[in-house]
Write an enzyme that holds these catalytic residues in place. Structure first.
Site, PDB file in Angstrom:
ATOM      1  N   ASP A 135       0.857  -1.169   0.000  1.00 47.06           N
ATOM      2  CA  ASP A 135       0.000   0.000   0.000  1.00 47.06           C
ATOM      3  C   ASP A 135       0.905   1.234   0.000  1.00 47.06           C
ATOM      4  O   ASP A 135       1.990   1.204   0.570  1.00 47.06           O
ATOM      5  CB  ASP A 135      -0.898  -0.034   1.244  1.00 47.06           C
ATOM      6  CG  ASP A 135      -1.964   1.028   1.199  1.00 47.06           C
ATOM      7  OD1 ASP A 135      -2.593   1.276   2.237  1.00 47.06           O
ATOM      8  OD2 ASP A 135      -2.179   1.618   0.122  1.00 47.06           O
ATOM      9  N   ASP A 149      -8.485  -6.919   1.391  1.00 48.80           N
ATOM     10  CA  ASP A 149      -7.502  -6.954   2.475  1.00 48.80           C
ATOM     11  C   ASP A 149      -8.145  -6.339   3.708  1.00 48.80           C
ATOM     12  O   ASP A 149      -8.985  -5.457   3.602  1.00 48.80           O
ATOM     13  CB  ASP A 149      -6.249  -6.146   2.124  1.00 48.80           C
ATOM     14  CG  ASP A 149      -6.440  -4.654   2.358  1.00 48.80           C
ATOM     15  OD1 ASP A 149      -5.965  -4.134   3.401  1.00 48.80           O
ATOM     16  OD2 ASP A 149      -7.100  -4.009   1.512  1.00 48.80           O
ATOM     17  N   CYS A 195      -7.997 -26.350   9.592  1.00 41.88           N
ATOM     18  CA  CYS A 195      -6.711 -25.779  10.007  1.00 41.88           C
ATOM     19  C   CYS A 195      -6.149 -26.576  11.180  1.00 41.88           C
ATOM     20  O   CYS A 195      -6.901 -27.254  11.892  1.00 41.88           O
ATOM     21  CB  CYS A 195      -6.853 -24.311  10.382  1.00 41.88           C
ATOM     22  SG  CYS A 195      -7.632 -23.983  11.980  1.00 41.88           S
ATOM     23  N   CYS A 250      -7.815 -26.049  14.704  1.00 43.35           N
ATOM     24  CA  CYS A 250      -9.068 -26.755  14.964  1.00 43.35           C
ATOM     25  C   CYS A 250      -8.852 -28.257  15.091  1.00 43.35           C
ATOM     26  O   CYS A 250      -9.639 -28.944  15.731  1.00 43.35           O
ATOM     27  CB  CYS A 250     -10.083 -26.439  13.866  1.00 43.35           C
ATOM     28  SG  CYS A 250     -10.638 -24.715  13.919  1.00 43.35           S
ATOM     29  N   HIS A 293      -6.105 -19.370  12.773  1.00 42.85           N
ATOM     30  CA  HIS A 293      -7.447 -19.863  12.413  1.00 42.85           C
ATOM     31  C   HIS A 293      -8.221 -18.820  11.618  1.00 42.85           C
ATOM     32  O   HIS A 293      -8.860 -19.148  10.613  1.00 42.85           O
ATOM     33  CB  HIS A 293      -8.232 -20.255  13.668  1.00 42.85           C
ATOM     34  CG  HIS A 293      -9.682 -20.453  13.401  1.00 42.85           C
ATOM     35  ND1 HIS A 293     -10.188 -21.609  12.823  1.00 42.85           N
ATOM     36  CD2 HIS A 293     -10.748 -19.622  13.560  1.00 42.85           C
ATOM     37  CE1 HIS A 293     -11.490 -21.480  12.655  1.00 42.85           C
ATOM     38  NE2 HIS A 293     -11.864 -20.294  13.101  1.00 42.85           N
TER      39      HIS A 293
END
Lengths: 453, 473
Positions: B146, B320, B360, B363, B388
């Site tokens: 950016d 984003d 993931c 988890c 996560h």
């Protein structure tokens, strides 16, 4: 690296596999984990800063849980046990190590429950009503030998240390003797309750508080030596002693306890220099948070375990110089608080195979520290654990081939530096960062804890 | 009650609400003095056509569409990015609490860094010595930087803006930093990201009046200066940023001017600053309708799960937001049924993962109970929840993309919205409007907030509660 979750108790807790003339020895815990080794410190059930995903890269066979950390989780563990009982058969439940299962430690690791990190532990009441009033941050509780053993049965760690009053070196002799007697009483009661409530899957470790008053504590030591149900001893208070006193004390303890076949654990020894002292005096496991605390202080270990195993036998003078060096030297390290690291495009250690050294440079880690990005703690913890583990592997190998004094001499001369000033891992922080009401009292000014009038 | 009667009331109420919302949006947040609004002598710019050079930096292919939504492939210097895509934000050259290995393992193909912060530390010279940001971070995939424009809004008190550029006060030592469009591009050239952004004149989304027009027009002039100053057009794709606030005409002006410059990609800026959602989605739809269809569209600063799904359906390709990692640090984790607060004591005895359907490693390994305890003292909790959350958003975009490719977008959106608002009383009205525009009508019994039917349900609930209390007494 290990496949089985449940160790067969028939293998026994500890077995000595090799002894040497210098005093160092090798052994195996539960038939598979080699000693000398170290116990990885945890906070709230996990290693600070790194997740279970990283455990796979690092060889972490022993996990150290402190009672202060997990005492408040008793109700959670009970609920978790009910939850697991619906999923598993009764036979599987008997073998289940609940604390290891709850905290997701890797299969095959050993869990060790100590009574350390408790803020305060005082004897209250006496006789049959005797209890220990324990304070751990916000959690306050009164425990007896029975309630503690019941907690141990619930959590079912592989090893656990009996509770005792907190003793410090500045306490008077009478107080230390009283505390030592109390500790012995708790050991005896814990042994009794262990049989009564069938807590036989966990091995009992007795704490021994060392302060140079061992002649005064002889009756307690003799009594401890006679207790065959004990599986090991935890030596506390050695770090605060001078080298000459330490060496004499530890040898006298070995003789008094006659504990060659029992597991010996050293509390508070973390610096590899202290570890070398411990190994030379026959210690098997080291309970410490050294690599983690170092990482929290933004410091990386900078040692390489390149030892020439075919070196010549040490002369007497060199052997004696080891003692002087243990007293006066410390390991080399890299301090990321300093600006020297800016722009350096090499890793912390070229020969290190940890994730941090393979992927990142000192300059990048310095940038993370400057920007206060939390990643620096993860990267430094991974590196320090790896460096520590590699060091222990080298030490074990040196003991196995009967070259430990040579290893110690080379390590202390090439990988260590003179102690310049006492390294302080604690840094000043702002009040809001400190969360004064949750921080141990000896770290925060009491004025901050007083309520505003 | 007569259904026709409800329908009439609904239409009347909706018109009232639209009017109210427009009024709310027009409430001026910042009253500007006349002096501030005086447009200084502008630096005239010329449109330089560097499209031939800039084409080499990026290649975009649309594989399949569903009305406005697209599934595509964005080919950059460091690999292919599958769109729609969520880009996690690593402002200072590092993802907060996530290593590069973590980002690779969860399938992240591109992430963000910020020019303003990297300019302060380590600085463009040191970055150049390292060989660019990819080597500095050891990240082998794509990076987008950016320009530092958003800091105009976030660091407003430390900033002064004029036609030449922006004057910042450094957050480190208070020294003044001048950031002209040429400087921003120069720094981004040295950082070496795959996609770079123009320096735009950003105003808060709720600002109204002449300042918005000034910002929109100045953004176009600065874009021309950025194009002229760009030294690596074949390696770094320069994106323009459409401004114009919530004003339709200014947005149109920006869109037309942007299209003339034939850039590799376009971004939609100046949103997600507190404006009403009803207006937000309409501005997004306006922009995506008029931006070139064969170029990627990047919606800046948008990252709530429902927002990125809806805006993908409106035609955006890239998103984003710091929300995923920031909210993780406060103990909030994303689930199919909305976000949960792991610090709540209810989680002490929940021995399930954050999201049972999530693949993931967090988890698979940790329960909510364990995470609740870890939050009390172990910094690893921040890492786990951040992992996560970012994984959840990356996977959300991946599953939406798969739904577009397999032609089952309606079923996917239906399922997503019904699950996401499962434990809430109603679905926001703006979602209905946005989905209708996107060609999707939800099949749900749940009322939409703000409708007559919803208020009737609320009244019935209140009556029931009163009856219960009377009985208890």
């Amino acid at each position: 690296y290990m496949g089985i979750q449940y160790f067969a108790m028939e293998a026994g807790l500890f077995m000595v596999t090799k002894t040497t003339l210098c005093g160092a020895r090798c052994g195996k815990v539960y038939g598979s984990i080699k000693t000398p080794n170290y116990l990885s410190w945890t906070k709230k059930g996990g290693i600070p800063g790194i997740s279970a995903k990283h455990y796979g890269h690092l060889n972490l066979p022993l996990f150290h849980f402190s009672y202060a950390d997990i005492a408040s989780m008793e109700d959670i563990l009970k609920s978790y046990k009910d939850f697991q009982s619906k999923k598993q058969t009764p036979e599987e439940m008997k073998k289940l190590r609940l604390l290891s299962e709850y905290t997701s430690t890797p299969k095959g690791t050993i869990s060790y429950l100590s009574f350390g990190d408790v803020q305060e532990a005082k004897i209250v009441a006496s006789g049959k009503d005797e209890a220990l009033e324990v304070v751990c941050n916000k959690y306050k509780n009164r425990i007896t030998a029975l309630s503690y053993t019941q907690f141990v049965k619930l959590a079912s760690p592989h090893l656990y240390v009996t509770p005792s009053e907190i003793i410090s070196a500045d306490m008077g002799k009478k107080r230390r003797i009283r505390a030592s007697k109390q500790s012995l009483r708790y050991v005896e009661e814990c042994i009794k309750h262990k049989k009564d409530i069938d807590c036989t899957s966990s091995s009992l470790i007795a704490p021994i508080f060392l302060s140079g008053d061992e002649p005064l504590l002889c009756p307690q030591l003799k009594k401890l030596a006679s207790l065959k149900e004990l599986d090991g001893y935890l030596y506390c208070g050695l770090s605060a002693m001078k080298y000459e006193e330490k060496e004499k004390t530890i040898q006298d303890i070995h003789t008094a306890l006659n504990n060659k076949e029992k597991l010996r654990i050293y509390q508070g020894a973390g610096d590899p220099v202290d570890v070398i002292f411990g190994i030379l005096n026959g210690v098997d496991l080291f309970e410490c948070s050294f690599p983690f605390k170092l990482a929290e202080g933004k410091i990386a270990m900078n040692v390489e375990s390149l030892f020439s195993y075919d070196s010549k036998t040490l002369s007497k003078e060199s052997y004696q110089s080891i003692k002087e060096m243990v007293n006066s030297r410390e390991i080399k390290y890299i301090d990321f608080n300093e600006k020297d690291n800016e722009g350096i495009q090499t890793p912390i250690q070229a020969s290190c195979e940890c994730f941090t050294c393979k992927n990142h440079t000192r300059g990048y880690i310095h940038h993370l520290v400057q920007c206060d990005e939390i990643n620096w703690q993860m990267l430094l913890t991974i590196h320090n654990i790896q460096a520590y583990e590699v060091l222990f592997q080298a030490m074990r190998k040196a003991v196995e081939i009967d070259k430990f004094p040579e290893f110690a001499h080379e390590f202390l001369t090439t990988q260590c530096q003179s102690k310049t000033e006492q390294r302080n891992y604690l840094t000043t922080v702002s009040y809001t960062h400190l969360r004064a009401h949750e921080t141990l009292r000896y770290l925060v000014c009491r004025l901050l804890l007083e309520k505003k009038k | 009650i007569n259904a026709e009667y409800i329908g009439i009331i609904y239409i009347m109420k909706r018109k009232e609400q639209e009017g109210e919302e427009e009024e709310k949006a027009n409430i001026p947040v910042k009253k500007l003095k006349e002096e501030e609004v005086k447009i200084e002598s502008v630096i005239p710019t010329v449109i330089i056509d560097r499209s031939a050079e800039m084409e080499k930096s990026l290649s975009y292919k649309i594989l399949k569409t569903f009305n406005h939504a697209r599934a595509g492939e964005l080919i950059l210097n460091h690999g292919t990015v599958l769109t729609p895509v969520y880009m996690p934000v690593g402002t200072k050259g590092a993802m907060k609490a996530l290593t590069t290995e973590d980002m690779e393992s969860m399938g992240c193909q591109i992430h963000l860094a910020n020019t303003y912060h990297l300019d302060l530390r380590p600085g463009p010279k040191k970055m150049n010595e390292y060989g660019g940001i990819h080597k500095f971070m050891n990240w082998k995939r794509n990076i987008l930087t950016d320009s530092g424009g958003f800091q105009m809004v976030s660091l407003n008190e430390l900033m002064e803006i004029n036609e030449h550029g922006v004057k910042f006060k450094s957050i480190l030592d208070g020294t003044t930093i001048n950031l002209a469009p040429e400087d921003s591009i120069h720094v981004q050239n040295q950082i070496g990201a795959d996609i770079i952004m123009q320096l735009d004149d950003v105003v808060h989304s709720l600002t109204t009046g002449p300042r918005v027009e000034e910002a929109a027009k100045r953004t176009i002039r600065w874009l021309d200066r950025c194009i002229a100053a760009h030294k690596r057009p074949a390696q770094q794709a320069l994106f323009g940023i459409v401004q114009g606030g919530l004003n339709k005409e200014l947005r149109d002006y920006c869109l037309i001017e942007m299209a003339k410059r034939k850039l590799p990609g376009y971004a939609i800026g100046g949103l997600s600053g507190g404006e009403a959602k009803e207006i937000f989605w309409k501005v997004v739809a306006q922009c995506t309708a008029k931006l070139p269809a064969d170029k990627p569209r990047y919606l800046m600063g948008v990252g709530y799960p429902e927002d990125i799904v809806i805006c993908s359906l409106l035609g955006c390709d890239m998103f984003d937001c710091v929300f995923a990692t920031r909210t993780a640090r406060f103990g909030c984790a994303f689930t199919r049924n909305g976000s949960i607060k792991l610090k709540k004591s209810d989680n002490r005895v929940i021995f399930e993962p954050i999201e049972p359907t999530c693949a993931c490693h967090v988890c698979k390994t940790y329960t909510r109970s364990m995470l609740h305890e870890l939050m009390k003292g172990n910094p690893v909790a921040l890492h786990l929840i951040s992992y996560h959350n970012v994984y959840y958003l990356l996977n959300l975009m991946k599953t939406l993309r798969d739904a577009i490719l397999e032609g089952r977008v309606k079923e996917y959106v239906d399922s997503f919205i019904n699950d996401y608002y499962k434990f809430k009383e109603s679905i926001p009205e703006w979602i209905k409007g946005a989905l209708e525009y996107a060609g999707i009508v939800l099949t749900t019994d749940k009322p939409f907030k703000g409708t007559q039917f919803f208020t009737l349900c609320q009244k019935k609930k209140k009556k029931k509660k009163k009856k219960k209390k009377k009985k208890q007494k």
